[in-house]
Design a protein around this motif. Structure first.
Motif, PDB file in Angstrom:
ATOM      1  N   GLN A  44       0.871  -1.169   0.000  1.00  0.00           N
ATOM      2  CA  GLN A  44       0.000   0.000   0.000  1.00  0.00           C
ATOM      3  C   GLN A  44       0.912   1.225   0.000  1.00  0.00           C
ATOM      4  O   GLN A  44       1.690   1.419   0.917  1.00  0.00           O
ATOM      5  N   CYS A 103      -3.090  -0.009  -4.030  1.00  0.00           N
ATOM      6  CA  CYS A 103      -2.787  -1.346  -3.532  1.00  0.00           C
ATOM      7  C   CYS A 103      -2.234  -2.168  -4.688  1.00  0.00           C
ATOM      8  O   CYS A 103      -2.904  -2.306  -5.721  1.00  0.00           O
ATOM      9  N   TRP A 140     -10.748  -5.151   0.554  1.00  0.00           N
ATOM     10  CA  TRP A 140     -10.414  -3.961   1.329  1.00  0.00           C
ATOM     11  C   TRP A 140     -11.186  -4.037   2.643  1.00  0.00           C
ATOM     12  O   TRP A 140     -12.400  -4.269   2.647  1.00  0.00           O
ATOM     13  N   TYR A 141     -10.426  -3.870   3.731  1.00  0.00           N
ATOM     14  CA  TYR A 141     -11.025  -3.802   5.052  1.00  0.00           C
ATOM     15  C   TYR A 141     -10.788  -2.403   5.614  1.00  0.00           C
ATOM     16  O   TYR A 141      -9.794  -1.748   5.291  1.00  0.00           O
ATOM     17  N   VAL A 142     -11.675  -1.983   6.503  1.00  0.00           N
ATOM     18  CA  VAL A 142     -11.543  -0.678   7.136  1.00  0.00           C
ATOM     19  C   VAL A 142     -11.618  -0.857   8.646  1.00  0.00           C
ATOM     20  O   VAL A 142     -12.368  -1.711   9.149  1.00  0.00           O
ATOM     21  N   LYS A 170     -15.086  -6.591  -1.782  1.00  0.00           N
ATOM     22  CA  LYS A 170     -14.293  -7.751  -2.171  1.00  0.00           C
ATOM     23  C   LYS A 170     -14.456  -8.016  -3.660  1.00  0.00           C
ATOM     24  O   LYS A 170     -15.474  -7.654  -4.264  1.00  0.00           O
ATOM     25  N   ALA A 213     -13.738  -0.190  -5.886  1.00  0.00           N
ATOM     26  CA  ALA A 213     -12.354  -0.547  -6.188  1.00  0.00           C
ATOM     27  C   ALA A 213     -12.314  -1.180  -7.556  1.00  0.00           C
ATOM     28  O   ALA A 213     -13.269  -1.826  -7.993  1.00  0.00           O
ATOM     29  N   ASN A 261      -7.025  -0.711  -6.536  1.00  0.00           N
ATOM     30  CA  ASN A 261      -7.077   0.593  -5.878  1.00  0.00           C
ATOM     31  C   ASN A 261      -8.478   0.910  -5.377  1.00  0.00           C
ATOM     32  O   ASN A 261      -9.470   0.627  -6.045  1.00  0.00           O
ATOM     33  N   LEU A 262      -8.529   1.534  -4.222  1.00  0.00           N
ATOM     34  CA  LEU A 262      -9.793   1.913  -3.587  1.00  0.00           C
ATOM     35  C   LEU A 262     -10.095   3.366  -3.906  1.00  0.00           C
ATOM     36  O   LEU A 262      -9.196   4.222  -3.843  1.00  0.00           O
ATOM     37  N   TYR A 288      -7.207   1.849   6.521  1.00  0.00           N
ATOM     38  CA  TYR A 288      -7.687   1.017   5.427  1.00  0.00           C
ATOM     39  C   TYR A 288      -6.623  -0.019   5.066  1.00  0.00           C
ATOM     40  O   TYR A 288      -5.451   0.311   4.891  1.00  0.00           O
ATOM     41  N   CYS A 332      -5.649  -3.260   2.506  1.00  0.00           N
ATOM     42  CA  CYS A 332      -5.856  -4.080   1.328  1.00  0.00           C
ATOM     43  C   CYS A 332      -5.377  -5.495   1.664  1.00  0.00           C
ATOM     44  O   CYS A 332      -4.366  -5.664   2.371  1.00  0.00           O
TER      45      CYS A 332
END
Lengths: 114, 115
Positions: free
Chosen positions: A6, A23, A35-37, A49, A65, A75-76, A89, A91
């Motif tokens: 990242q 990412c 992607w998790y937050v 996802k 994304a 990429n988000l 955030y 990845c």
């Protein structure tokens, strides 16, 4: 070995600005991408996802994304951030042949100024 | 529906001691994975268990062990604690819905401090 990078470690934006977090991953086979937050004081939550199909995926809270296979990127983006998007955030990548083992990037801290 | 639960929330131990961390998956989930998150880094995979069998192991020493029970809850054990074991330990559960579509949902974690 698989790895996730990242590029932005700390991003500061004003409300209504557009967001793009980079990412990239290294793995030669088929992957699942996530992607998790992590909001302040809360646990990791799934944002979106990608498993297969349309490379542009939409998640919760207006995030999306894009999977670009040729660039090994996921990429988000969000067109207009809010103060409540302040969070960390992550990845993550999983080889689709593997039932477990998420490989995480080191995270990007997003700070949105009101 | 209840999410993944972990206990305890916080734990302080001294070097050389052992620790047991517990995780209860989301109802209906049969797989549990454990991750270690050191401050400033992303989570690192430790183990995955499915149907009480180890399905994957990360690059951690043998001091780390885990098991899964018939009700799909899980324990992570760490022996001979080192200062470097201080971290947030995360548990994630998944159904799984299939080998290629497994999605993991995380609990709040256990913050372990080793003095």
């Amino acid at each position: 070995a698989q790895s996730v990078s990242q590029h932005n470690h700390h991003v500061i934006l004003s409300e209504a600005a557009s967001l793009e977090l980079g990412c990239n991953y290294s793995y030669g086979g088929t992957v699942n991408l996530f992607w998790y937050v992590q909001y302040p004081g809360q646990h990791l939550q799934l944002l979106l996802k990608y498993f297969s199909g349309d490379p542009l995926v939409k998640g919760i809270k207006g995030f999306e994304a894009e999977f670009i296979k040729s660039k090994f990127s996921f990429n988000l983006r969000k067109p207009s951030v809010q103060w409540s998007d302040t969070a960390e955030y992550f990845c993550a990548v999983k080889a689709s042949s593997n039932t477990g083992k998420l490989i995480f990037g080191q995270g990007t801290t997003l700070q949105v100024k009101p | 529906d209840a999410g993944v639960t972990q206990s305890p929330t916080h734990l302080i131990k001294t070097r050389g001691q052992h620790v047991t961390l517990r995780c209860s998956p989301i109802s209906g989930h049969k797989s549990v994975s454990w991750y270690q998150q050191v401050l400033g880094q992303g989570p690192q995979f430790i183990f995955q268990y499915y149907e009480k069998e180890e399905r994957g192991r990360g690059n951690f020493p043998d001091r780390f062990s885990a098991r899964q029970f018939p009700n799909y809850s899980s324990e992570l054990n760490v022996n001979a604690l080192l200062l470097g074991d201080s971290a947030l330990y995360l548990c994630a559960s998944s159904i799984p819905s299939g080998a290629s579509t497994d999605t993991q949902y995380f609990g709040p974690g256990t913050r372990l401090t080793v003095l």
